[in-house]
Design a protein around this motif. Sequence first.
Motif, PDB file in Angstrom:
ATOM      1  N   SER A   1       0.832  -1.205   0.000  1.00  0.00           N
ATOM      2  CA  SER A   1       0.000   0.000   0.000  1.00  0.00           C
ATOM      3  C   SER A   1       0.862   1.249   0.000  1.00  0.00           C
ATOM      4  O   SER A   1       0.587   2.232  -0.691  1.00  0.00           O
ATOM      5  N   LEU A   2       1.938   1.226   0.794  1.00  0.00           N
ATOM      6  CA  LEU A   2       2.836   2.373   0.835  1.00  0.00           C
ATOM      7  C   LEU A   2       3.503   2.588  -0.509  1.00  0.00           C
ATOM      8  O   LEU A   2       3.609   3.711  -1.002  1.00  0.00           O
ATOM      9  N   ALA A   3       3.946   1.496  -1.110  1.00  0.00           N
ATOM     10  CA  ALA A   3       4.608   1.612  -2.417  1.00  0.00           C
ATOM     11  C   ALA A   3       3.666   2.203  -3.445  1.00  0.00           C
ATOM     12  O   ALA A   3       4.055   3.025  -4.282  1.00  0.00           O
ATOM     13  N   ALA A   4       2.408   1.792  -3.385  1.00  0.00           N
ATOM     14  CA  ALA A   4       1.421   2.330  -4.334  1.00  0.00           C
ATOM     15  C   ALA A   4       1.211   3.826  -4.101  1.00  0.00           C
ATOM     16  O   ALA A   4       1.082   4.607  -5.045  1.00  0.00           O
ATOM     17  N   LEU A   5       1.183   4.250  -2.838  1.00  0.00           N
ATOM     18  CA  LEU A   5       1.033   5.666  -2.528  1.00  0.00           C
ATOM     19  C   LEU A   5       2.203   6.474  -3.055  1.00  0.00           C
ATOM     20  O   LEU A   5       2.033   7.563  -3.616  1.00  0.00           O
ATOM     21  N   VAL A   6       3.427   5.958  -2.864  1.00  0.00           N
ATOM     22  CA  VAL A   6       4.620   6.639  -3.371  1.00  0.00           C
ATOM     23  C   VAL A   6       4.548   6.788  -4.882  1.00  0.00           C
ATOM     24  O   VAL A   6       4.842   7.832  -5.450  1.00  0.00           O
ATOM     25  N   ALA A   7       4.144   5.711  -5.551  1.00  0.00           N
ATOM     26  CA  ALA A   7       4.063   5.737  -7.020  1.00  0.00           C
ATOM     27  C   ALA A   7       3.050   6.757  -7.498  1.00  0.00           C
ATOM     28  O   ALA A   7       3.288   7.514  -8.441  1.00  0.00           O
TER      29      ALA A   7
ATOM     30  N   SER B   1       3.914  14.321 -10.665  1.00  0.00           N
ATOM     31  CA  SER B   1       4.872  15.325 -11.107  1.00  0.00           C
ATOM     32  C   SER B   1       5.225  15.172 -12.571  1.00  0.00           C
ATOM     33  O   SER B   1       5.958  15.967 -13.116  1.00  0.00           O
ATOM     34  N   GLY B   2       4.737  14.123 -13.214  1.00  0.00           N
ATOM     35  CA  GLY B   2       4.957  13.963 -14.644  1.00  0.00           C
ATOM     36  C   GLY B   2       6.052  12.979 -14.991  1.00  0.00           C
ATOM     37  O   GLY B   2       6.292  12.713 -16.163  1.00  0.00           O
ATOM     38  N   CYS B   3       6.778  12.448 -14.020  1.00  0.00           N
ATOM     39  CA  CYS B   3       7.818  11.461 -14.329  1.00  0.00           C
ATOM     40  C   CYS B   3       7.914  10.479 -13.184  1.00  0.00           C
ATOM     41  O   CYS B   3       7.711  10.838 -12.027  1.00  0.00           O
ATOM     42  N   PHE B   4       8.274   9.241 -13.491  1.00  0.00           N
ATOM     43  CA  PHE B   4       8.295   8.188 -12.485  1.00  0.00           C
ATOM     44  C   PHE B   4       9.698   8.040 -11.929  1.00  0.00           C
ATOM     45  O   PHE B   4      10.674   7.925 -12.668  1.00  0.00           O
ATOM     46  N   GLY B   5       9.833   8.104 -10.616  1.00  0.00           N
ATOM     47  CA  GLY B   5      11.131   8.039  -9.970  1.00  0.00           C
ATOM     48  C   GLY B   5      11.771   6.664 -10.057  1.00  0.00           C
ATOM     49  O   GLY B   5      11.136   5.669 -10.357  1.00  0.00           O
ATOM     50  N   SER B   6      13.076   6.626  -9.754  1.00  0.00           N
ATOM     51  CA  SER B   6      13.810   5.362  -9.809  1.00  0.00           C
ATOM     52  C   SER B   6      13.737   4.679  -8.452  1.00  0.00           C
ATOM     53  O   SER B   6      14.663   4.731  -7.656  1.00  0.00           O
ATOM     54  N   MET B   7      12.613   4.060  -8.175  1.00  0.00           N
ATOM     55  CA  MET B   7      12.442   3.330  -6.925  1.00  0.00           C
ATOM     56  C   MET B   7      13.077   1.952  -7.052  1.00  0.00           C
ATOM     57  O   MET B   7      13.268   1.440  -8.157  1.00  0.00           O
ATOM     58  N   PRO B   8      13.434   1.337  -5.945  1.00  0.00           N
ATOM     59  CA  PRO B   8      13.982  -0.019  -5.990  1.00  0.00           C
ATOM     60  C   PRO B   8      13.037  -0.964  -6.719  1.00  0.00           C
ATOM     61  O   PRO B   8      11.810  -0.824  -6.655  1.00  0.00           O
TER      62      PRO B   8
ATOM     63  N   GLN C   1      14.991   9.756  -2.013  1.00  0.00           N
ATOM     64  CA  GLN C   1      15.659   9.756  -3.311  1.00  0.00           C
ATOM     65  C   GLN C   1      14.799  10.452  -4.364  1.00  0.00           C
ATOM     66  O   GLN C   1      15.277  11.237  -5.180  1.00  0.00           O
ATOM     67  N   ILE C   2      13.503  10.149  -4.322  1.00  0.00           N
ATOM     68  CA  ILE C   2      12.573  10.769  -5.273  1.00  0.00           C
ATOM     69  C   ILE C   2      12.525  12.283  -5.071  1.00  0.00           C
ATOM     70  O   ILE C   2      12.559  13.060  -6.031  1.00  0.00           O
ATOM     71  N   LEU C   3      12.455  12.711  -3.806  1.00  0.00           N
ATOM     72  CA  LEU C   3      12.411  14.143  -3.518  1.00  0.00           C
ATOM     73  C   LEU C   3      13.680  14.843  -3.982  1.00  0.00           C
ATOM     74  O   LEU C   3      13.634  15.953  -4.529  1.00  0.00           O
ATOM     75  N   GLN C   4      14.828  14.206  -3.787  1.00  0.00           N
ATOM     76  CA  GLN C   4      16.090  14.795  -4.204  1.00  0.00           C
ATOM     77  C   GLN C   4      16.157  14.942  -5.726  1.00  0.00           C
ATOM     78  O   GLN C   4      16.593  15.975  -6.247  1.00  0.00           O
ATOM     79  N   GLU C   5      15.711  13.888  -6.434  1.00  0.00           N
ATOM     80  CA  GLU C   5      15.710  13.942  -7.889  1.00  0.00           C
ATOM     81  C   GLU C   5      14.790  15.048  -8.394  1.00  0.00           C
ATOM     82  O   GLU C   5      15.115  15.759  -9.350  1.00  0.00           O
ATOM     83  N   ARG C   6      13.653  15.185  -7.735  1.00  0.00           N
ATOM     84  CA  ARG C   6      12.703  16.215  -8.152  1.00  0.00           C
ATOM     85  C   ARG C   6      13.274  17.607  -7.910  1.00  0.00           C
ATOM     86  O   ARG C   6      13.118  18.503  -8.746  1.00  0.00           O
TER      87      ARG C   6
END
Length: 214
Positions: free
Chosen positions: A7-13, A19-26, A69-74
């Motif tokens: 559920s958490l992973a889905a929320l992060v996604a 934001s228009g682009c998908f982060g590099s999650m594990p 990591q996602i926040l830093q990339e953004r």
Amino acid sequence: MARDYRSLAALVALWWSSSGCFGSMPADTRPIRTARPASSIPEISTLLQSINEIVNAEKRLKALQSIMQILQERMEMEKERDVLQVRMEKIEEDLLRAKGLMTARGVFERVAQLAFNEQKKAGNVKGNCVTATILPIASKHPEEGCWSELLHSSAKECESTQIPEDTLQQVWTLLSDQVHNPSWGDVKIDPNLPEGTRCIVKKLCEKMGLEVVP
């Protein structure tokens, strides 16, 4: 536990996809992106609250690291975007400045400056170039150089019924009173200008290798 983590992973996604682009999650936490209404996208506080609800400390840390990591990339992308915006504004400013010079008045003034250099070398003028002052001198002494001759011959050919000196002064007055016409690398001559004025500017452009646009 596994259900909480999925559920958490889905929320992060969902949050990152907004934001228009998908982060590099594990790889083991990257869910399949699905379409959701905009109102269903969670806020950061909701994500952090969901992370705190994960009992397994290792999974909780891994999820937090993914979000960081996602926040830093953004943030890095937004910084690059701001830098690019500043550069684009500078380029647009330079273009506007260049476009302001590529006009009938700009060409006429440049040739007058070149004629001034010829007359100054010959000792006919002193000080700095003043277009209105150099025109009659260049017309009286066209033999001092090619640019002086160009001004004189163009005025004589395009306005044969007037004295070249008077013609050049008239052209300069008309062009000085007119707002610069913008152009993109070429010279745009206002069709409302007198035929003689347009004729002279065209000849100056031809000599300088500039193309006149309709």
